[in-house]
Scaffold this motif. Structure first.
Motif, short mmCIF file in Angstrom:
data_model
loop_
_atom_site.label_atom_id
_atom_site.label_comp_id
_atom_site.label_asym_id
_atom_site.label_seq_id
_atom_site.Cartn_x
_atom_site.Cartn_y
_atom_site.Cartn_z
N THR A 223 -2.82 -3.10 -47.53
CA THR A 223 -2.67 -4.59 -47.26
C THR A 223 -2.82 -4.78 -45.61
O THR A 223 -2.81 -3.69 -44.99
CB THR A 223 -1.12 -5.00 -47.51
OG1 THR A 223 -0.24 -4.21 -46.82
CG2 THR A 223 -1.04 -4.93 -49.05
N ARG A 224 -2.77 -6.01 -45.12
CA ARG A 224 -3.10 -6.21 -43.73
C ARG A 224 -2.16 -5.58 -42.77
O ARG A 224 -2.53 -5.21 -41.87
CB ARG A 224 -3.14 -7.91 -43.55
CG ARG A 224 -4.28 -8.51 -44.18
CD ARG A 224 -4.10 -9.93 -43.71
NE ARG A 224 -5.01 -10.79 -44.58
CZ ARG A 224 -4.98 -12.05 -44.58
NH1 ARG A 224 -4.29 -12.75 -43.97
NH2 ARG A 224 -5.69 -12.42 -45.54
N ASP A 225 -0.95 -5.37 -43.05
CA ASP A 225 0.08 -4.67 -42.21
C ASP A 225 0.25 -3.42 -42.47
O ASP A 225 1.13 -2.66 -41.79
CB ASP A 225 1.49 -5.47 -42.22
CG ASP A 225 2.07 -5.36 -43.87
OD1 ASP A 225 1.17 -5.06 -44.86
OD2 ASP A 225 3.26 -5.63 -43.97
N GLU A 226 -0.60 -2.84 -43.24
CA GLU A 226 -0.41 -0.97 -43.37
C GLU A 226 -1.53 -0.32 -42.53
O GLU A 226 -2.44 -1.10 -42.19
CB GLU A 226 -0.84 -0.88 -44.85
CG GLU A 226 0.43 -1.28 -45.83
CD GLU A 226 0.09 -0.60 -47.31
OE1 GLU A 226 1.02 -0.25 -47.86
OE2 GLU A 226 -0.90 -1.23 -47.71
N SER A 227 -1.33 0.73 -42.07
CA SER A 227 -2.05 1.53 -41.53
C SER A 227 -3.37 2.03 -42.19
O SER A 227 -4.41 2.44 -41.34
CB SER A 227 -1.28 2.78 -40.67
OG SER A 227 -0.98 3.60 -41.85
N GLY A 228 -3.33 2.07 -43.21
CA GLY A 228 -4.26 2.39 -44.31
C GLY A 228 -4.33 4.00 -44.61
O GLY A 228 -5.40 4.42 -45.20
N ILE A 229 -3.47 4.78 -44.33
CA ILE A 229 -3.37 6.22 -44.56
C ILE A 229 -3.19 6.05 -46.30
O ILE A 229 -2.52 5.74 -46.56
CB ILE A 229 -2.18 7.17 -44.03
CG1 ILE A 229 -2.67 7.19 -42.54
CG2 ILE A 229 -2.23 8.33 -44.75
CD1 ILE A 229 -3.36 8.25 -42.17
N GLY A 230 -4.04 7.04 -46.82
CA GLY A 230 -4.15 7.20 -48.08
C GLY A 230 -3.41 8.28 -48.58
O GLY A 230 -2.71 8.72 -49.63
N LEU A 231 -3.51 9.40 -47.76
CA LEU A 231 -2.87 10.61 -47.92
C LEU A 231 -2.94 11.36 -46.53
O LEU A 231 -3.84 11.44 -45.95
CB LEU A 231 -3.82 11.44 -48.81
CG LEU A 231 -3.22 12.90 -49.54
CD1 LEU A 231 -1.85 12.76 -50.21
CD2 LEU A 231 -4.42 13.75 -50.39
N ALA A 232 -1.70 11.70 -46.32
CA ALA A 232 -1.48 12.33 -44.88
C ALA A 232 -2.15 13.88 -44.84
O ALA A 232 -2.76 14.40 -45.73
CB ALA A 232 0.10 12.65 -44.72
N PRO A 233 -2.46 14.17 -43.42
CA PRO A 233 -3.03 15.42 -43.07
C PRO A 233 -2.43 16.37 -43.83
O PRO A 233 -1.01 16.37 -43.72
CB PRO A 233 -2.96 15.22 -41.63
CG PRO A 233 -2.82 14.05 -41.16
CD PRO A 233 -2.12 13.42 -42.27
N HIS A 234 -3.16 17.49 -44.20
CA HIS A 234 -2.69 18.61 -45.01
C HIS A 234 -3.77 19.60 -45.14
O HIS A 234 -5.18 19.32 -45.32
CB HIS A 234 -1.89 18.04 -46.38
CG HIS A 234 -2.95 17.71 -47.44
ND1 HIS A 234 -3.61 16.33 -47.31
CD2 HIS A 234 -3.56 18.09 -48.63
CE1 HIS A 234 -4.46 16.21 -48.49
NE2 HIS A 234 -4.52 17.34 -49.23
N THR A 235 -3.63 20.87 -45.82
CA THR A 235 -4.44 21.84 -46.40
C THR A 235 -3.97 21.89 -47.75
O THR A 235 -2.69 21.78 -48.14
CB THR A 235 -4.14 23.17 -45.73
OG1 THR A 235 -3.07 23.78 -45.76
CG2 THR A 235 -4.52 22.99 -44.09
N ASP A 236 -4.67 22.14 -48.57
CA ASP A 236 -4.47 22.58 -50.00
C ASP A 236 -3.66 23.74 -50.35
O ASP A 236 -4.16 24.73 -49.69
CB ASP A 236 -5.91 22.34 -51.03
CG ASP A 236 -6.31 21.12 -50.90
OD1 ASP A 236 -5.44 19.95 -50.55
OD2 ASP A 236 -7.46 20.75 -51.43
N LYS A 237 -2.89 23.73 -51.02
CA LYS A 237 -2.10 24.99 -51.25
C LYS A 237 -2.70 25.94 -52.53
O LYS A 237 -2.12 26.87 -52.71
CB LYS A 237 -0.65 24.73 -51.88
CG LYS A 237 0.24 23.65 -50.58
CD LYS A 237 -0.01 24.21 -49.36
CE LYS A 237 0.47 23.02 -48.27
NZ LYS A 237 -0.52 23.49 -46.98
N SER A 238 -3.82 25.45 -52.74
CA SER A 238 -4.67 26.11 -53.90
C SER A 238 -5.42 27.33 -53.29
O SER A 238 -5.33 27.70 -52.49
CB SER A 238 -5.43 25.28 -54.51
OG SER A 238 -6.09 24.52 -53.67
N ILE A 239 -5.91 27.91 -54.34
CA ILE A 239 -7.15 28.87 -54.03
C ILE A 239 -8.23 28.12 -53.71
O ILE A 239 -8.93 28.39 -52.50
CB ILE A 239 -7.54 29.76 -55.16
CG1 ILE A 239 -6.16 30.63 -55.95
CG2 ILE A 239 -8.79 30.58 -55.18
CD1 ILE A 239 -6.47 31.30 -57.28
#
Length: 190
Positions: free
Chosen positions: A50-66
């Motif tokens: 929405t107009r008042d949101e920063s736009g992040i869809g998923l915060a910075p991370h590394t995957d915990k997978s293989i």
């Protein structure tokens, strides 16, 4: 349809992992790698901000997978962080896949491969974003341990052996969340 897609992605994942393991000269571990893994298929939907949101869809991370194999549908938004901290947009070609190293594979390769820090940024997007991810995790009880061939004077042991599922559980804990991108080192770093 989902089962068929998952099966094909898992075959692609095995091929990619075989290529990586062979490139490290560790062919004798391929069967062990394949038998020690489970797959999880996740469908993601990121709504437009929405107009008042920063736009992040998923915060910075590394995957915990293989390994992670990503497929996105039409709308970009994935970004990778360079070593200097700069964020770079990842542009997907239609019908292409992106393969990411996860923390578990970084540990298994004794730090020779690195799990990239990434995020989804929906800023300026006027459409929803959809992606599909196939995540490869070690089976419960599997001990993630760097092969001796990858440990020497030039490459000392970086991570102590650990149960991959217990690492995922640690990451979900308060201590794991506080460690953020450093959760692998916090959990099993030497």
């Amino acid at each position: 349809m989902v089962h068929s897609f998952s099966k094909q992605l898992s075959m692609l994942e095995k091929t990619i992992r075989r290529m990586v393991v062979e490139s490290l000269g560790l062919e004798k571990y391929i069967e062990e790698q394949n038998e020690s893994s489970n797959y999880v298929l996740i469908v993601n939907k990121y709504r437009k901000p929405t107009r008042d949101e920063s736009g992040i869809g998923l915060a910075p991370h590394t995957d915990k997978s293989i390994l992670t194999i990503l497929f996105q549908i039409q709308v970009n938004g994935l970004q990778m962080q360079r070593e200097n901290g700069q964020w770079v947009d990842v542009e997907f070609s239609p019908n292409s896949f992106l393969v990411l190293i996860g923390d578990v594979f970084e540990a298994w390769t004794n730090g020779r491969l690195h799990a990239p820090i990434h995020r989804v940024l929906m800023s300026g997007k006027d459409q929803e974003r959809f992606s599909i991810g196939l995540f490869t995790f070690p089976k419960e009880g599997y001990l993630v341990k760097a092969p001796g061939e990858l440990v020497d004077e030039e490459h000392p042991l970086v991570y102590k052996p650990f149960d991959g599922i217990k690492y995922v559980q640690f990451f979900k804990s308060e201590a794991g969340q506080k460690a953020g991108h450093g959760s692998l080192k916090a959990y099993c770093g030497v």
